[in-house]
Write a protein that holds these residues in place. Structure first.
Motif, PDB file in Angstrom:
ATOM      1  N   ARG A  34     105.694  64.768   3.199  1.00 30.37           N
ATOM      2  CA  ARG A  34     104.679  63.807   3.589  1.00 30.37           C
ATOM      3  C   ARG A  34     105.306  62.463   3.967  1.00 30.37           C
ATOM      4  O   ARG A  34     106.245  62.003   3.324  1.00 30.37           O
ATOM      5  CB  ARG A  34     103.664  63.599   2.465  1.00 30.37           C
ATOM      6  CG  ARG A  34     102.864  64.836   2.108  1.00 30.37           C
ATOM      7  CD  ARG A  34     101.853  64.526   1.030  1.00 30.37           C
ATOM      8  NE  ARG A  34     100.766  63.693   1.529  1.00 30.37           N
ATOM      9  CZ  ARG A  34     100.168  62.743   0.831  1.00 30.37           C
ATOM     10  NH1 ARG A  34     100.589  62.452  -0.397  1.00 30.37           N
ATOM     11  NH2 ARG A  34      99.167  62.046   1.350  1.00 30.37           N
ATOM     12  N   PHE A  35     104.792  61.880   5.012  1.00 28.99           N
ATOM     13  CA  PHE A  35     105.191  60.562   5.502  1.00 28.99           C
ATOM     14  C   PHE A  35     106.597  60.550   6.106  1.00 28.99           C
ATOM     15  O   PHE A  35     107.124  59.480   6.414  1.00 28.99           O
ATOM     16  CB  PHE A  35     105.097  59.493   4.404  1.00 28.99           C
ATOM     17  CG  PHE A  35     103.697  59.224   3.933  1.00 28.99           C
ATOM     18  CD1 PHE A  35     102.856  58.402   4.674  1.00 28.99           C
ATOM     19  CD2 PHE A  35     103.218  59.803   2.773  1.00 28.99           C
ATOM     20  CE1 PHE A  35     101.555  58.150   4.244  1.00 28.99           C
ATOM     21  CE2 PHE A  35     101.917  59.560   2.336  1.00 28.99           C
ATOM     22  CZ  PHE A  35     101.086  58.734   3.071  1.00 28.99           C
ATOM     23  N   ASP A  36     107.244  61.698   6.287  1.00 32.27           N
ATOM     24  CA  ASP A  36     108.565  61.708   6.927  1.00 32.27           C
ATOM     25  C   ASP A  36     108.406  61.682   8.437  1.00 32.27           C
ATOM     26  O   ASP A  36     107.291  61.543   8.968  1.00 32.27           O
ATOM     27  CB  ASP A  36     109.413  62.886   6.445  1.00 32.27           C
ATOM     28  CG  ASP A  36     108.887  64.243   6.920  1.00 32.27           C
ATOM     29  OD1 ASP A  36     107.858  64.291   7.641  1.00 32.27           O
ATOM     30  OD2 ASP A  36     109.511  65.268   6.564  1.00 32.27           O
ATOM     31  N   VAL A  37     109.513  61.841   9.162  1.00 35.77           N
ATOM     32  CA  VAL A  37     109.463  61.642  10.609  1.00 35.77           C
ATOM     33  C   VAL A  37     108.582  62.685  11.293  1.00 35.77           C
ATOM     34  O   VAL A  37     107.863  62.369  12.263  1.00 35.77           O
ATOM     35  CB  VAL A  37     110.894  61.651  11.207  1.00 35.77           C
ATOM     36  CG1 VAL A  37     111.538  63.029  11.116  1.00 35.77           C
ATOM     37  CG2 VAL A  37     110.883  61.153  12.652  1.00 35.77           C
ATOM     38  N   PHE A  38     108.573  63.926  10.813  1.00 33.91           N
ATOM     39  CA  PHE A  38     107.715  64.954  11.398  1.00 33.91           C
ATOM     40  C   PHE A  38     106.246  64.549  11.289  1.00 33.91           C
ATOM     41  O   PHE A  38     105.483  64.626  12.258  1.00 33.91           O
ATOM     42  CB  PHE A  38     107.958  66.296  10.703  1.00 33.91           C
ATOM     43  CG  PHE A  38     106.993  67.372  11.102  1.00 33.91           C
ATOM     44  CD1 PHE A  38     107.074  67.976  12.344  1.00 33.91           C
ATOM     45  CD2 PHE A  38     106.001  67.797  10.225  1.00 33.91           C
ATOM     46  CE1 PHE A  38     106.174  68.974  12.719  1.00 33.91           C
ATOM     47  CE2 PHE A  38     105.106  68.797  10.576  1.00 33.91           C
ATOM     48  CZ  PHE A  38     105.195  69.390  11.832  1.00 33.91           C
ATOM     49  N   HIS A  39     105.850  64.094  10.111  1.00 30.36           N
ATOM     50  CA  HIS A  39     104.454  63.721   9.906  1.00 30.36           C
ATOM     51  C   HIS A  39     104.094  62.413  10.617  1.00 30.36           C
ATOM     52  O   HIS A  39     102.940  62.226  11.024  1.00 30.36           O
ATOM     53  CB  HIS A  39     104.153  63.624   8.414  1.00 30.36           C
ATOM     54  CG  HIS A  39     104.126  64.949   7.721  1.00 30.36           C
ATOM     55  ND1 HIS A  39     105.231  65.485   7.097  1.00 30.36           N
ATOM     56  CD2 HIS A  39     103.128  65.854   7.578  1.00 30.36           C
ATOM     57  CE1 HIS A  39     104.910  66.662   6.585  1.00 30.36           C
ATOM     58  NE2 HIS A  39     103.655  66.915   6.865  1.00 30.36           N
ATOM     59  N   MET A  40     105.066  61.509  10.772  1.00 35.90           N
ATOM     60  CA  MET A  40     104.796  60.275  11.516  1.00 35.90           C
ATOM     61  C   MET A  40     104.587  60.574  13.000  1.00 35.90           C
ATOM     62  O   MET A  40     103.742  59.951  13.659  1.00 35.90           O
ATOM     63  CB  MET A  40     105.933  59.279  11.325  1.00 35.90           C
ATOM     64  CG  MET A  40     106.016  58.677   9.933  1.00 35.90           C
ATOM     65  SD  MET A  40     104.566  57.700   9.484  1.00 35.90           S
ATOM     66  CE  MET A  40     104.796  56.246  10.515  1.00 35.90           C
ATOM     67  N   ILE A  41     105.347  61.531  13.527  1.00 38.10           N
ATOM     68  CA  ILE A  41     105.130  61.944  14.920  1.00 38.10           C
ATOM     69  C   ILE A  41     103.746  62.561  15.059  1.00 38.10           C
ATOM     70  O   ILE A  41     102.992  62.249  15.993  1.00 38.10           O
ATOM     71  CB  ILE A  41     106.233  62.921  15.373  1.00 38.10           C
ATOM     72  CG1 ILE A  41     107.583  62.211  15.464  1.00 38.10           C
ATOM     73  CG2 ILE A  41     105.876  63.535  16.727  1.00 38.10           C
ATOM     74  CD1 ILE A  41     108.754  63.138  15.721  1.00 38.10           C
ATOM     75  N   LEU A  42     103.400  63.444  14.120  1.00 39.74           N
ATOM     76  CA  LEU A  42     102.071  64.048  14.153  1.00 39.74           C
ATOM     77  C   LEU A  42     100.984  62.977  14.080  1.00 39.74           C
ATOM     78  O   LEU A  42      99.964  63.060  14.773  1.00 39.74           O
ATOM     79  CB  LEU A  42     101.896  65.027  12.994  1.00 39.74           C
ATOM     80  CG  LEU A  42     102.543  66.402  13.112  1.00 39.74           C
ATOM     81  CD1 LEU A  42     102.163  67.261  11.916  1.00 39.74           C
ATOM     82  CD2 LEU A  42     102.134  67.103  14.408  1.00 39.74           C
TER      83      LEU A  42
ATOM     84  N   GLU B   2     113.854  67.415  19.199  1.00 35.47           N
ATOM     85  CA  GLU B   2     113.202  68.486  19.959  1.00 35.47           C
ATOM     86  C   GLU B   2     113.182  69.776  19.146  1.00 35.47           C
ATOM     87  O   GLU B   2     112.138  70.405  18.953  1.00 35.47           O
ATOM     88  CB  GLU B   2     113.923  68.726  21.294  1.00 35.47           C
ATOM     89  CG  GLU B   2     113.417  67.860  22.410  1.00 35.47           C
ATOM     90  CD  GLU B   2     113.898  68.328  23.785  1.00 35.47           C
ATOM     91  OE1 GLU B   2     114.193  69.529  23.963  1.00 35.47           O
ATOM     92  OE2 GLU B   2     113.968  67.476  24.695  1.00 35.47           O
ATOM     93  N   GLY B   3     114.357  70.193  18.664  1.00 34.70           N
ATOM     94  CA  GLY B   3     114.444  71.440  17.921  1.00 34.70           C
ATOM     95  C   GLY B   3     113.756  71.367  16.570  1.00 34.70           C
ATOM     96  O   GLY B   3     113.055  72.306  16.169  1.00 34.70           O
ATOM     97  N   ASN B   4     113.936  70.249  15.857  1.00 31.42           N
ATOM     98  CA  ASN B   4     113.335  70.131  14.537  1.00 31.42           C
ATOM     99  C   ASN B   4     111.815  70.125  14.602  1.00 31.42           C
ATOM    100  O   ASN B   4     111.153  70.736  13.761  1.00 31.42           O
ATOM    101  CB  ASN B   4     113.839  68.856  13.842  1.00 31.42           C
ATOM    102  CG  ASN B   4     115.191  69.047  13.189  1.00 31.42           C
ATOM    103  OD1 ASN B   4     115.302  69.615  12.121  1.00 31.42           O
ATOM    104  ND2 ASN B   4     116.244  68.584  13.861  1.00 31.42           N
ATOM    105  N   PHE B   5     111.256  69.448  15.593  1.00 31.20           N
ATOM    106  CA  PHE B   5     109.800  69.425  15.701  1.00 31.20           C
ATOM    107  C   PHE B   5     109.267  70.804  16.076  1.00 31.20           C
ATOM    108  O   PHE B   5     108.273  71.265  15.495  1.00 31.20           O
ATOM    109  CB  PHE B   5     109.353  68.384  16.725  1.00 31.20           C
ATOM    110  CG  PHE B   5     107.859  68.210  16.770  1.00 31.20           C
ATOM    111  CD1 PHE B   5     107.223  67.349  15.891  1.00 31.20           C
ATOM    112  CD2 PHE B   5     107.079  68.913  17.680  1.00 31.20           C
ATOM    113  CE1 PHE B   5     105.844  67.195  15.911  1.00 31.20           C
ATOM    114  CE2 PHE B   5     105.702  68.768  17.711  1.00 31.20           C
ATOM    115  CZ  PHE B   5     105.076  67.901  16.823  1.00 31.20           C
TER     116      PHE B   5
END
Length: 515
Positions: free
Chosen positions: A492-500, A212-215
């Motif tokens: 790129r391709f990390d968890v933030f970008h996979m969620i996006l 939640e916080g990281n995103f």
């Protein structure tokens, strides 16, 4: 809930320190509902079987677990809001319908798409034309992306300096890659500025709810995907934190969810009054993200948020109205220190003497069954309620070939990502759970999925996996874990970008047009 509170630790962490919105005061705002002239008619059309590639879901929902999975008692479905308010539309006549791109690749997490037809009475012809022109431009961009993604299956692979998806870990690697590149090229998100920390624009970064916080933090500082011009946005982010609402709004042990419902509902009433974007699609191009167990319940605080909007949830439980066709399953990641330092890495398979390992509290319907059959009963299947004194949890994971990941009170478990980080092949034991990024990732290629009924046969199932097949799964774990890593700043391709990307896929499934 109390078990979760013991695990979550510091829910403030680094996010609020680094965020531009760092005020520590509590902001509770009660906004009167402003009625806009007009009437809303929502008709749910028939389900049309369609399939989508490159992570765009396809046409059925197959069992998230093993086909022989027994039926566990489902968690009670969240009760609908008792005081839901109707939201009327501004001066535009629009229809929202769900579309998909046809492909050949089918996936087990299949999705039946549903059409939404929404009409309203227009009160201003000029406003209607302006809004329509903006929407047409946005939809034209998305249609170009759909065409490019559909063609990716037959096109040559695209070079990429960072990473080229390849292998059986992906349902269709080329299509996923093209979809990802189209997202990087086009996707724009508007983050509503309304609301103050700690309930909005803030979230935990050092707990099991850390996503939640990281995103929120990454979206607040992102300059690539975020736009300050809402007319150019393909999607709209409601930056609320259910974790912080539970901490600051909910009265512990009161069993009264009303204050959280009102906070969510009032926020949507506020942005829908100030901007035309929520009303023009009835929330279909808006999204929230929550890792708290109560995230699904909070999303139904407003009827259109739960029904129409994209919900990115850790608690992706189909028995609690999680809909893979429009919702996003995200990983639950326990960042005790706020970073990955010391979490990623492990020895080679040749020096992993333990066949399978689990240690954790006994709660929920699955874990008691696991402990009943395997607790302290087999040197190969190390199952503990409490670890022996002097034994390290992370060392046990790194010494094991397989890591057991049974669900607890809720279906999601941070052990899944912990296993991937440790190079341990995860064994998913749950019912109704949609694993993260299942629209892109073929979980059966790098994990073992076991039904609750098969728990007594765990050793037989795991020992039947040949050394050669285990090595394949181990190598795939090492490759796929990049998609679950938390980086600051994001890579790129990390968890933030996979969620996006998962949100991008759901947005591609929505077509907003005038009728």
């Amino acid at each position: 809930m109390r078990e979760r509170e013991r695990e979550m630790g510091d829910v403030d962490g680094k996010c609020r320190i680094m965020s531009a919105c760092s005020s520590a005061k509590l902001f509770l705002f009660m906004v009167p509902l402003v009625l806009v002239s007009g009437f809303v008619f929502v008709n749910i059309g028939p389900r049309s079987p369609t399939s989508f590639s490159a992570a765009l879901p396809s046409n059925r929902i197959s069992p998230p677990l093993h086909p022989s999975s027994p039926s566990l008692p489902p968690a009670p479905a969240p009760s609908p809001p008792k005081t839901a308010k109707e939201v009327s539309l501004p001066a535009s006549a629009l229809s929202t319908k769900v579309e998909s791109v046809q492909v050949d690749q089918l996936k087990p997490i299949n999705i039946t798409l549903m059409s939404y037809n929404v009409t309203s009475m227009a009160s201003s012809e000029l406003m209607k034309k302006r809004v329509t022109k903006k929407i047409e431009k946005i939809e034209f961009q998305l249609q170009k992306a759909r065409v490019a993604i559909k063609a990716a299956s037959t096109d040559d692979p695209v070079d990429d300096p960072d990473y080229v998806p390849l292998g059986p870990m992906y349902w269709n690697a080329k299509v996923f890659h093209r979809s990802y590149l189209e997202m990087e090229k086009q996707f724009k998100i508007f983050v509503y500025k309304e609301g103050d920390p700690p309930l909005f624009h803030d979230g935990p970064c050092k707990s099991i709810y850390s996503m939640e916080g990281n995103f929120i933090y990454e979206m607040e500082r992102d300059t690539h995907f975020r736009t300050n011009n809402p007319d150019k946005a393909h999607a709209f982010y409601l930056p609320l934190s259910v974790v912080k609402m539970v901490r600051y709004v909910y009265q512990r042990d009161s069993h009264d969810f009303g204050p959280i419902r009102r906070t969510v509902r009032d926020y949507i009433d506020l942005v829908s009054d100030r901007y035309p974007y929520w009303n023009r699609s009835i929330g279909a191009d808006h999204f929230i993200l929550s890792c708290h167990d109560w995230g699904p319940e909070a999303s139904f605080s407003h009827p259109h948020l739960g029904q129409n909007s994209i919900r990115a949830l850790c608690n992706a439980n189909t028995s609690e109205r999680f809909k893979p066709r429009k919702d996003v399953s995200i990983p639950e990641i326990n960042l005790r220190t706020g970073s990955l330092k010391g979490l990623v890495g492990g020895p080679s398979p040749s020096i992993r003497p333990i066949l399978a390992f689990f240690a954790g509290g006994v709660h929920g319907p699955v874990r008691p069954v696991l402990l009943q059959h395997w607790e302290n009963k087999d040197n190969d299947i190390r199952v503990h309620k409490y670890l022996p004194k002097g034994t390290s949890y992370s060392d046990m994971m790194r010494s094991s070939k397989f890591c057991l990941c049974p669900s607890g009170y809720e279906v999601a478990s941070p052990r899944i990502v912990e296993a991937l980080y440790s190079g341990c092949v995860p064994v998913l034991i749950n019912s109704g759970y949609v694993p993260p990024f299942s629209d892109v990732l073929n979980w059966r290629s790098f994990s073992v999925i076991v039904s609750v009924e098969e728990i007594p046969k765990l050793k037989t199932i795991l020992t039947s996996i040949s050394p050669r097949q285990y090595l394949r799964m181990y190598r795939r774990v090492l490759k796929v874990r990049r998609h679950f890593e938390v980086n600051s700043p994001a890579k790129r391709f990390d968890v933030f970008h996979m969620i996006l990307h998962s949100i991008w896929v759901r947005r591609l499934n929505v077509n907003i047009r005038e009728v």
